[in-house]
Every structure is written in C-alpha cells, then in structure tokens.
Scaffold this motif. Structure first.
Motif, PDB file in Angstrom:
ATOM      1  N   LEU A 219     -14.922  32.653 -11.093  1.00 55.48           N
ATOM      2  CA  LEU A 219     -14.144  31.655 -10.364  1.00 55.48           C
ATOM      3  C   LEU A 219     -12.644  31.937 -10.462  1.00 55.48           C
ATOM      4  O   LEU A 219     -12.187  32.636 -11.366  1.00 55.48           O
ATOM      5  CB  LEU A 219     -14.439  30.260 -10.917  1.00 55.48           C
ATOM      6  CG  LEU A 219     -15.919  29.834 -10.946  1.00 55.48           C
ATOM      7  CD1 LEU A 219     -16.056  28.450 -11.575  1.00 55.48           C
ATOM      8  CD2 LEU A 219     -16.522  29.865  -9.553  1.00 55.48           C
TER       9      LEU A 219
ATOM     10  N   SER B  28     -17.277  36.961  -6.189  1.00 52.43           N
ATOM     11  CA  SER B  28     -16.533  35.711  -6.020  1.00 52.43           C
ATOM     12  C   SER B  28     -17.371  34.573  -5.458  1.00 52.43           C
ATOM     13  O   SER B  28     -16.927  33.429  -5.446  1.00 52.43           O
ATOM     14  CB  SER B  28     -15.322  35.932  -5.096  1.00 52.43           C
ATOM     15  OG  SER B  28     -15.752  36.416  -3.823  1.00 52.43           O
ATOM     16  N   GLN B  29     -18.586  34.878  -5.012  1.00 49.37           N
ATOM     17  CA  GLN B  29     -19.480  33.854  -4.482  1.00 49.37           C
ATOM     18  C   GLN B  29     -20.894  34.112  -4.954  1.00 49.37           C
ATOM     19  O   GLN B  29     -21.290  35.263  -5.164  1.00 49.37           O
ATOM     20  CB  GLN B  29     -19.453  33.842  -2.945  1.00 49.37           C
ATOM     21  CG  GLN B  29     -18.136  33.383  -2.347  1.00 49.37           C
ATOM     22  CD  GLN B  29     -18.201  33.322  -0.826  1.00 49.37           C
ATOM     23  OE1 GLN B  29     -18.919  34.081  -0.200  1.00 49.37           O
ATOM     24  NE2 GLN B  29     -17.459  32.386  -0.249  1.00 49.37           N
ATOM     25  N   TRP B  30     -21.654  33.011  -5.123  1.00 49.59           N
ATOM     26  CA  TRP B  30     -23.056  33.153  -5.505  1.00 49.59           C
ATOM     27  C   TRP B  30     -23.806  33.941  -4.434  1.00 49.59           C
ATOM     28  O   TRP B  30     -23.587  33.742  -3.239  1.00 49.59           O
ATOM     29  CB  TRP B  30     -23.679  31.768  -5.664  1.00 49.59           C
ATOM     30  CG  TRP B  30     -25.162  31.810  -5.905  1.00 49.59           C
ATOM     31  CD1 TRP B  30     -25.796  31.993  -7.097  1.00 49.59           C
ATOM     32  CD2 TRP B  30     -26.205  31.689  -4.921  1.00 49.59           C
ATOM     33  NE1 TRP B  30     -27.157  31.986  -6.927  1.00 49.59           N
ATOM     34  CE2 TRP B  30     -27.450  31.808  -5.607  1.00 49.59           C
ATOM     35  CE3 TRP B  30     -26.207  31.501  -3.533  1.00 49.59           C
ATOM     36  CZ2 TRP B  30     -28.675  31.726  -4.942  1.00 49.59           C
ATOM     37  CZ3 TRP B  30     -27.438  31.433  -2.870  1.00 49.59           C
ATOM     38  CH2 TRP B  30     -28.646  31.539  -3.575  1.00 49.59           C
TER      39      TRP B  30
ATOM     40  N   THR C 221     -18.453  34.859 -16.409  1.00 51.97           N
ATOM     41  CA  THR C 221     -18.903  33.467 -16.356  1.00 51.97           C
ATOM     42  C   THR C 221     -18.129  32.568 -17.318  1.00 51.97           C
ATOM     43  O   THR C 221     -18.383  31.366 -17.374  1.00 51.97           O
ATOM     44  CB  THR C 221     -20.411  33.373 -16.649  1.00 51.97           C
ATOM     45  OG1 THR C 221     -20.718  34.122 -17.836  1.00 51.97           O
ATOM     46  CG2 THR C 221     -21.221  33.939 -15.489  1.00 51.97           C
TER      47      THR C 221
ATOM     48  N   PRO D 275     -20.890  34.087  -9.613  1.00 49.90           N
ATOM     49  CA  PRO D 275     -19.501  34.482  -9.344  1.00 49.90           C
ATOM     50  C   PRO D 275     -18.569  34.280 -10.519  1.00 49.90           C
ATOM     51  O   PRO D 275     -18.845  33.510 -11.441  1.00 49.90           O
ATOM     52  CB  PRO D 275     -19.121  33.531  -8.202  1.00 49.90           C
ATOM     53  CG  PRO D 275     -19.903  32.282  -8.496  1.00 49.90           C
ATOM     54  CD  PRO D 275     -21.220  32.766  -9.058  1.00 49.90           C
TER      55      PRO D 275
ATOM     56  N   GLY E 141     -21.440  26.869  -8.322  1.00 48.96           N
ATOM     57  CA  GLY E 141     -20.033  27.182  -8.554  1.00 48.96           C
ATOM     58  C   GLY E 141     -19.272  26.060  -9.227  1.00 48.96           C
ATOM     59  O   GLY E 141     -18.064  25.908  -9.013  1.00 48.96           O
ATOM     60  N   ARG E 142     -19.987  25.257 -10.063  1.00 55.13           N
ATOM     61  CA  ARG E 142     -19.363  24.091 -10.712  1.00 55.13           C
ATOM     62  C   ARG E 142     -18.887  24.455 -12.114  1.00 55.13           C
ATOM     63  O   ARG E 142     -19.694  24.665 -13.024  1.00 55.13           O
ATOM     64  CB  ARG E 142     -20.349  22.922 -10.763  1.00 55.13           C
ATOM     65  CG  ARG E 142     -20.711  22.355  -9.398  1.00 55.13           C
ATOM     66  CD  ARG E 142     -21.524  21.073  -9.531  1.00 55.13           C
ATOM     67  NE  ARG E 142     -22.812  21.310 -10.155  1.00 55.13           N
ATOM     68  CZ  ARG E 142     -23.926  21.651  -9.494  1.00 55.13           C
ATOM     69  NH1 ARG E 142     -23.891  21.830  -8.184  1.00 55.13           N
ATOM     70  NH2 ARG E 142     -25.065  21.838 -10.139  1.00 55.13           N
ATOM     71  N   SER E 143     -17.594  24.500 -12.304  1.00 55.28           N
ATOM     72  CA  SER E 143     -17.013  24.787 -13.614  1.00 55.28           C
ATOM     73  C   SER E 143     -17.034  23.546 -14.493  1.00 55.28           C
ATOM     74  O   SER E 143     -16.949  22.419 -14.011  1.00 55.28           O
ATOM     75  CB  SER E 143     -15.570  25.268 -13.451  1.00 55.28           C
ATOM     76  OG  SER E 143     -14.946  25.391 -14.712  1.00 55.28           O
TER      77      SER E 143
ATOM     78  N   PHE F 184     -16.635  29.439 -15.987  1.00 57.30           N
ATOM     79  CA  PHE F 184     -17.438  28.211 -15.925  1.00 57.30           C
ATOM     80  C   PHE F 184     -17.377  27.432 -17.238  1.00 57.30           C
ATOM     81  O   PHE F 184     -17.240  26.214 -17.236  1.00 57.30           O
ATOM     82  CB  PHE F 184     -18.909  28.542 -15.642  1.00 57.30           C
ATOM     83  CG  PHE F 184     -19.208  28.950 -14.244  1.00 57.30           C
ATOM     84  CD1 PHE F 184     -19.678  28.032 -13.320  1.00 57.30           C
ATOM     85  CD2 PHE F 184     -19.042  30.269 -13.836  1.00 57.30           C
ATOM     86  CE1 PHE F 184     -19.979  28.406 -12.019  1.00 57.30           C
ATOM     87  CE2 PHE F 184     -19.343  30.662 -12.537  1.00 57.30           C
ATOM     88  CZ  PHE F 184     -19.801  29.720 -11.628  1.00 57.30           C
TER      89      PHE F 184
END
Length: 395
Positions: A352, A365-367, A320, A350, A29-31, A323
C-alpha cells in the motif's frame, strides 16, 4: 529427507482477529495502521501504529483467562494465535504433550510491554506485582508450555525482526532431521514503550502510514500481533488438510551495523540464495517475494538492490507491513501465513501507499486473483544483520 508440511495456522494482527479476517483485509486492501486505542504512550497521539483492535480484558475473556495471573498483552496475543493454529491442525492434547512435538516461539520485547510496571518492580517501587515472572522474552512460551502441557523440545528465539522466521526454520530443521515429528512455530510481539522509544531514538518512525519501496518513504510504523504455524512430517499428514510445504530456508549475518544493512546486501543476498538452493529450485521459479520492506530508507534500498542482484528477472514483490505495521518478532510468522494464503488461493497481495516506486519493476500495488503461485520467497531481515529467507511451495 523428510518433507515438512504446514497443517495449521493461527494469527492475530491489526487487520484481523484470526487468519480468515486477515485474509479478507488483504484482499480488500484494508490497512490496520492508525491511531492506537489501548497503547498508552507519549507518542500514541502523534504516531500511527498497527494495533490489535482488542483490549487486554477482551483478550482474556476470549481465551478464558480472566483469573489467570501474570498474563501480559504479549502472552495474551500468543495464546490467541497458538490456540487457533492447533485447532486448525486438529492436534489433540496427547499430540501436544508428545515428546515428538516441539514448540519454538519468538519475541523481541516479551513481557517488557509492561515497561512502566517493570520499572516499578525492578526498582522496588512496588510491593511486587503479578508480573514478576512475566518480563522475560520467553515468558509467553512458558505460559503456553504450562497451559497446553507441552513436554517436548521448546525454545524461544530473539534475533530481532527475523526471530519468528528463524523459529520456522528451526522447526523445519528438527523435523527434517528426524528429531521431532511436528513443531508449532511462530512468534509474538506487542506494542511497548520500550520499543517505541527505542525506534524513535533511531529516527525511523514515520508520522504517516508507511510506504515501503516508495521514493518518499520516511520510516516504519510499529505494529503488534502473533502468528503460529503447525509443521508436521509428511508421513503424519495422510487425510489431513495441508496448506503448503516449507521447501527451503536460509540464514546469514552480514554483521555490518547494529541497526542497518550493508549497502552491498551481503546477508540478504546470501540468505535468499541459500533458501532457494535448499528448496532445490532455480531463482526463476520464484513466483512472488513477500519482502521485508519496512519503509525505512536503508532497508528498502538494500533489499531492492539485493533482489535485483539475485534475480535475472525480478518476480512480483510487495511488503504487507503496509497493512500491519512492523510486528518485529512476529513479522516472520505473520508474513509466512500471508505467503501461504497467496499460494493456497492463487493471489498476489499489494503493497500500500506506493505512489513513486524506488525503481523498476514496481511492487504489486493491487490485489490480483487467479494468479498461480508455486513458490513464494518470504524475507525477514533483523538488526545486527541477521537475515532469514523462507521458501514456501504449493503441495
């Protein structure tokens, strides 16, 4: 009709220098959207961007192009992703040079990433820089052709945000029809004053990280990157690693407005329906939609409406671009690889920054792991209403 299989992938974006790093960022979840370090613009201090975390000099060293003239950032990003893709597919120099191998790339800004230098050269305010032949949309493609000695069919597509999705579609059609046996397909775009100023004039750039499919979305973030896939006819893939199949594709143009989609989602619905039909499946068999999802008011509402019209029960979906930012001509290929990673690893990635969805069901909204995906639909909708959808299938 020949099956078209994906045997190699390569990419670089704001969330990673290669496919593996991009995958890790999606999982975590790292943008990559934030303050630009290398892009010089009046807006660099005030707007967030999805910038690749490498300077031009670092890219040149990485690709051993320190002394090669005329390589813009667009050319450098393309070379990095292309090199990874062909290595991943274990293509030989002979196969790359074969007349049975096509190269179809895509870009919107091309060498105009050097906006100021282009102005100087075009208006005779310089003595002529090394980039005189590098400003065109196809300049990066020509660099790849020369460096890797590609002799087969080549093309560069510019249909705005659907450009590299159309490159994938054309490569698959060439293989299906027997015109070529393999194709390297994808696209590239880098941050440029030309595009930033243009999108700013349209008043669709957000001052915060974008939030696709959120009620309070207020625009997109521009990003940069490159992504390429190696497509091969099934008969060439015995004993090779295969990621997925290009099962279906569809393209439509609603010709509604230069920069907006029709409220009725005419083009979006048609291209999604055509892609699913070309794959020989029912809409109910789509397990996930990698949505175009730019974060603008018009795009997200129209796409959400279109999916609601097409599907009796909406499958899981997300964007995506939260991201990477919107990578324009590269977006279709970037998101194609993300779609394939989801299939290969049975994962949902997800969207974000969504706190209040525009409607139900809400985007992922979540992996989510251990979520089998057999068919994934990936959407790319461009300016002028050029809409393209691709269906990827598990093999």
């Amino acid at each position: 009709m020949r099956r078209v299989l994906v045997t190699g992938m390569g990419m670089i974006s704001a969330i990673g220098e290669n496919v593996q790093q991009n995958h890790q960022s999606l999982r975590g979840g790292r943008s990559g959207i934030g303050k630009a370090a290398f892009f010089e613009s009046l807006y660099a201090a005030s707007l967030p961007f999805g910038e690749v975390k490498l300077s031009n000099q670092e890219l040149k060293r990485m690709q051993q192009l320190e002394t090669a003239p005329g390589y813009t950032r667009t050319c450098l990003l393309a070379d990095k992703a292309f090199c990874e893709a062909i290595a991943d597919a274990a293509l030989t120099r002979g196969q790359l040079s074969s007349l049975d191998t096509a190269l179809i790339s895509a870009s919107t800004v091309g060498g105009m990433c050097l906006t100021d230098q282009l102005y100087q050269d075009a208006n005779h305010k310089s003595e002529g820089s090394e980039f005189l032949e590098s400003y065109g949309c196809s300049a990066h493609t020509l660099k790849l052709i020369k460096r890797y000695r590609i002799k087969g069919f080549t093309d560069t597509i510019n249909t705005a945000c659907s450009s590299s999705a159309n490159a994938i579609m054309l490569g698959a059609r060439l293989i299906r029809s027997g015109r070529v046996k393999r194709a390297v397909v994808g696209g590239v775009d880098s941050l440029a004053k030309y595009t930033v100023n243009g999108f700013n004039a349209l008043k669709i750039l957000s001052e915060s990280p974008c939030k696709p499919f959120d009620v309070n979305r207020d625009g997109l973030n521009l990003g940069e990157g490159a992504a390429y896939l190696v497509l091969e006819a099934e008969e060439l893939t015995a004993g090779k690693k295969v990621y997925a199949e290009i099962a279906g594709f569809g393209n439509a143009n609603d010709a509604h407005h230069p920069s907006a989609m029709s409220d009725e989602a005419t083009g979006a619905i048609r291209c999604m329906r055509e892609a699913i039909g070309a794959a020989g499946i029912e809409t109910s068999q789509i397990d996930y939609v990698n949505a175009h999802g730019t974060g603008t008011q018009n795009n997200d509402q129209v796409e959400f409406f279109g999916m609601g019209e097409l599907f009796d029960k909406m499958p899981p979906y997300s964007s995506t671009k939260s991201f990477t930012g919107h990578t324009l001509g590269a977006a279709g290929a970037v998101e194609a690889i993300y779609s394939i990673l989801g299939i290969v690893h049975s994962e949902l990635f997800p969207g974000l920054n969504v706190s209040e969805p525009i409607g139900g069901p809400a985007p992922v909204s979540q992996w989510r792991g251990e979520y089998p995906l057999n068919y994934v639909l990936s959407n790319s909708f461009g300016f002028g209403g050029n809409c393209t959808s691709l269906v990827f299938a598990r093999v």
